[in-house]
Design a protein around this motif. Sequence first.
Motif: not given
Length: 326
Positions: A161-168
């Motif tokens: 829902l919020n890609p900024d919070l995903a592990l990259k």
Amino acid sequence: MSKTNILLESGTNELEIVEFFLEEPTASGGTYVGYYGVNVAKVLEIIRLPKVTEMPQTPHPCVLGTFNLRDNVVPLVDLGVWLGKERSDKASDKVVVTEFNRVVSAFRVSGVTRIHRLSWEQIEPPAIQVQHYSGNSVTGVVRLENRVVFILDMEKIVAELNPDLALKELDQEEFVEHQKVLPDKDMTFKALIADDSTTIRRMLGVSLEKAGFEVTRTINGRIAWDMLQEWKEASIREGRPITDYVHILVSDIEMPAMDGHSLTRKVKSDPVLSRLPVILFSSLITDSLRHKGEAVGADDQISKPDTLQLVERARALAWERLAEQS
């Protein structure tokens, strides 16, 4: 129901889950009830359905809007809609307020049953079919006397829902700039990863490899411990230091069979492995839970998804241990 006051001792390989349920009407006019769970350590509190303010744009129909919780604006996700069920309109629904990855979120559910204290050995990994049908949103399965409880991957839901919070994956250029000041920039270290998420194992492994590590990946603490035992026996048999086999252990906390706290306690209690640096890399690294990692002797604790900080600390700790040996 407010946040539980039950405190588990660190490193006992136990956890507590809040069991909740979602109701869904069936074609025959009945109601299907599905049972789910989330680690108590992620739950701030459970509240009645609040008054929700709709947002002009939302990333998914499951996002109902936001509500005010003690001066904090918290997004509310309808968990049933996320899982492909019909939207509930019952005023008796409950809201599970969570905190992980340093973010507060809330999930609407039909109701909450109870808290279960379990061993991580009781948590079964989901079968391939379960993973497929759930959209890879289930991380574990618990068999109770008359029902099955699915442990949901809340981090995956929030990250989608919020890609900024995903592990990259690590940004190579960004790390190179940081690495210029490190004394070990040309040194290759060996890292052991323990994480039950296929996606995180891959991304974390790639990030460490970009930073010059040789990486061994394992799916839980028990397998990681068995591998460490093999390396320890080889080091004793061949008269070589353990650093010839591994320089650093990076472990998640929540894993079937053996969790990260139990794994860390075993490592730090072993006379040969005790100097091996251990970093706990988990969504459960919060100010209120950090003491658990400290109690079992973790050398550092980093909250997901801060990959750059993890890589920097892994190299720094590995280098410090090598310097102590020389």
